[in-house]
Design a protein around this motif. Structure first.
Motif, PDB file in Angstrom:
ATOM      1  N   ILE A  52       1.202  -1.342   0.135  1.00  0.00           N
ATOM      2  CA  ILE A  52      -0.004   0.130   0.136  1.00  0.00           C
ATOM      3  C   ILE A  52       0.694   1.236  -0.117  1.00  0.00           C
ATOM      4  O   ILE A  52       0.565   2.320  -0.774  1.00  0.00           O
ATOM      5  N   TYR A  53       1.986   1.122   0.768  1.00  0.00           N
ATOM      6  CA  TYR A  53       2.790   2.410   0.747  1.00  0.00           C
ATOM      7  C   TYR A  53       3.516   2.648  -0.562  1.00  0.00           C
ATOM      8  O   TYR A  53       3.313   3.833  -0.916  1.00  0.00           O
ATOM      9  N   LYS A  54       3.759   1.568  -1.362  1.00  0.00           N
ATOM     10  CA  LYS A  54       4.289   1.770  -2.590  1.00  0.00           C
ATOM     11  C   LYS A  54       3.072   2.328  -3.644  1.00  0.00           C
ATOM     12  O   LYS A  54       3.422   3.110  -4.509  1.00  0.00           O
ATOM     13  N   ASP A  55       1.900   1.756  -3.405  1.00  0.00           N
ATOM     14  CA  ASP A  55       0.833   2.399  -4.149  1.00  0.00           C
ATOM     15  C   ASP A  55       0.601   3.843  -4.202  1.00  0.00           C
ATOM     16  O   ASP A  55       0.410   4.379  -5.112  1.00  0.00           O
TER      17      ASP A  55
ATOM     18  N   ALA B 198       0.977   6.854  -7.063  1.00  0.00           N
ATOM     19  CA  ALA B 198      -0.104   7.487  -7.103  1.00  0.00           C
ATOM     20  C   ALA B 198       0.183   8.828  -7.041  1.00  0.00           C
ATOM     21  O   ALA B 198      -0.060   9.635  -7.912  1.00  0.00           O
ATOM     22  N   ARG B 199       1.078   9.353  -5.931  1.00  0.00           N
ATOM     23  CA  ARG B 199       1.479  10.610  -5.773  1.00  0.00           C
ATOM     24  C   ARG B 199       2.585  11.189  -6.674  1.00  0.00           C
ATOM     25  O   ARG B 199       2.242  12.230  -7.413  1.00  0.00           O
ATOM     26  N   THR B 200       3.275  10.249  -7.286  1.00  0.00           N
ATOM     27  CA  THR B 200       4.301  10.651  -8.283  1.00  0.00           C
ATOM     28  C   THR B 200       3.630  10.859  -9.831  1.00  0.00           C
ATOM     29  O   THR B 200       3.912  11.820 -10.522  1.00  0.00           O
ATOM     30  N   GLU B 201       2.362  10.054 -10.152  1.00  0.00           N
ATOM     31  CA  GLU B 201       1.643  10.187 -11.100  1.00  0.00           C
ATOM     32  C   GLU B 201       0.651  11.332 -11.179  1.00  0.00           C
ATOM     33  O   GLU B 201       0.052  11.360 -12.069  1.00  0.00           O
ATOM     34  N   SER B 202       0.376  11.763  -9.970  1.00  0.00           N
ATOM     35  CA  SER B 202      -0.621  12.807  -9.864  1.00  0.00           C
ATOM     36  C   SER B 202      -1.883  12.238  -9.970  1.00  0.00           C
ATOM     37  O   SER B 202      -2.976  12.771 -10.741  1.00  0.00           O
TER      38      SER B 202
ATOM     39  N   THR C 295      -5.083  10.734  -8.637  1.00  0.00           N
ATOM     40  CA  THR C 295      -5.970  11.029  -7.646  1.00  0.00           C
ATOM     41  C   THR C 295      -7.175   9.645  -7.185  1.00  0.00           C
ATOM     42  O   THR C 295      -7.127   9.315  -6.284  1.00  0.00           O
ATOM     43  N   LEU C 296      -7.443   8.835  -8.448  1.00  0.00           N
ATOM     44  CA  LEU C 296      -8.299   7.758  -8.357  1.00  0.00           C
ATOM     45  C   LEU C 296      -7.374   6.814  -7.631  1.00  0.00           C
ATOM     46  O   LEU C 296      -7.908   5.878  -6.980  1.00  0.00           O
ATOM     47  N   LYS C 297      -6.009   6.526  -8.156  1.00  0.00           N
ATOM     48  CA  LYS C 297      -5.247   5.463  -7.470  1.00  0.00           C
ATOM     49  C   LYS C 297      -4.759   5.823  -6.068  1.00  0.00           C
ATOM     50  O   LYS C 297      -4.936   4.882  -5.369  1.00  0.00           O
ATOM     51  N   LEU C 298      -4.657   6.993  -5.989  1.00  0.00           N
ATOM     52  CA  LEU C 298      -4.366   7.625  -4.412  1.00  0.00           C
ATOM     53  C   LEU C 298      -5.495   7.088  -3.680  1.00  0.00           C
ATOM     54  O   LEU C 298      -5.217   6.576  -2.485  1.00  0.00           O
ATOM     55  N   ILE C 299      -6.818   7.475  -4.113  1.00  0.00           N
ATOM     56  CA  ILE C 299      -8.090   6.923  -3.237  1.00  0.00           C
ATOM     57  C   ILE C 299      -8.135   5.601  -2.999  1.00  0.00           C
ATOM     58  O   ILE C 299      -8.471   5.064  -1.777  1.00  0.00           O
TER      59      ILE C 299
ATOM     60  N   LEU D 196      -5.472   4.546  -0.479  1.00  0.00           N
ATOM     61  CA  LEU D 196      -6.011   5.010   0.867  1.00  0.00           C
ATOM     62  C   LEU D 196      -7.048   4.054   1.532  1.00  0.00           C
ATOM     63  O   LEU D 196      -7.242   3.755   2.600  1.00  0.00           O
ATOM     64  N   VAL D 197      -8.187   3.705   0.543  1.00  0.00           N
ATOM     65  CA  VAL D 197      -9.203   2.893   0.969  1.00  0.00           C
ATOM     66  C   VAL D 197      -8.692   1.344   1.355  1.00  0.00           C
ATOM     67  O   VAL D 197      -8.957   0.803   2.354  1.00  0.00           O
ATOM     68  N   GLY D 198      -7.607   0.982   0.503  1.00  0.00           N
ATOM     69  CA  GLY D 198      -7.083  -0.347   0.823  1.00  0.00           C
ATOM     70  C   GLY D 198      -6.293  -0.212   2.279  1.00  0.00           C
ATOM     71  O   GLY D 198      -6.182  -1.309   2.869  1.00  0.00           O
ATOM     72  N   ALA D 199      -5.603   0.970   2.383  1.00  0.00           N
ATOM     73  CA  ALA D 199      -4.920   1.070   3.832  1.00  0.00           C
ATOM     74  C   ALA D 199      -6.083   1.037   4.907  1.00  0.00           C
ATOM     75  O   ALA D 199      -5.871   0.526   5.870  1.00  0.00           O
ATOM     76  N   ALA D 200      -7.018   1.860   4.834  1.00  0.00           N
ATOM     77  CA  ALA D 200      -8.273   1.930   5.711  1.00  0.00           C
ATOM     78  C   ALA D 200      -8.709   0.301   6.171  1.00  0.00           C
ATOM     79  O   ALA D 200      -8.743  -0.077   6.890  1.00  0.00           O
ATOM     80  N   ALA D 201      -8.936  -0.454   4.904  1.00  0.00           N
ATOM     81  CA  ALA D 201      -9.160  -1.922   5.210  1.00  0.00           C
ATOM     82  C   ALA D 201      -8.336  -2.821   5.756  1.00  0.00           C
ATOM     83  O   ALA D 201      -8.413  -3.461   6.795  1.00  0.00           O
TER      84      ALA D 201
END
Length: 79
Positions: A31-34, A38-42, A44-48, A51-56
């Motif tokens: 998840i950290y790598k994802d 996602a931040r590097t590529e800007s 937003t959908l991949k970042l969300i 983050l949802v995966g991190a919450a799970a």
């Protein structure tokens, strides 16, 4: 107790719960790598999604820790 019954009980034993928590730690690395990608590529959908995966992952780990605490000394494999 049969070997099959012991194997089924492993998931709800202390070693089984610790193994599950350890597996979650590897998921955290992914998840950290994802998030980083996602931040590097800007993207937003991949970042969300990350983050949802991190919450799970956090919720799942919290449930495992709670089950580990409730298990106490009543470990299936220890007798």
């Amino acid at each position: 107790m049969s070997t099959v019954a012991k194997a089924k009980g492993f998931k709800h034993s202390k070693p089984g719960l610790w193994l599950s928590i350890g597996t979650s730690a590897f998921g955290a690395v992914t998840i950290y790598k994802d998030v980083k990608k996602a931040r590097t590529e800007s993207d937003t959908l991949k970042l969300i999604n990350a983050l949802v995966g991190a919450a799970a992952l956090i919720t799942g780990t919290a449930l495992l820790v709670r089950e580990l605490r409730q298990l106490g000394d009543d470990d299936v494999l220890l007798g």
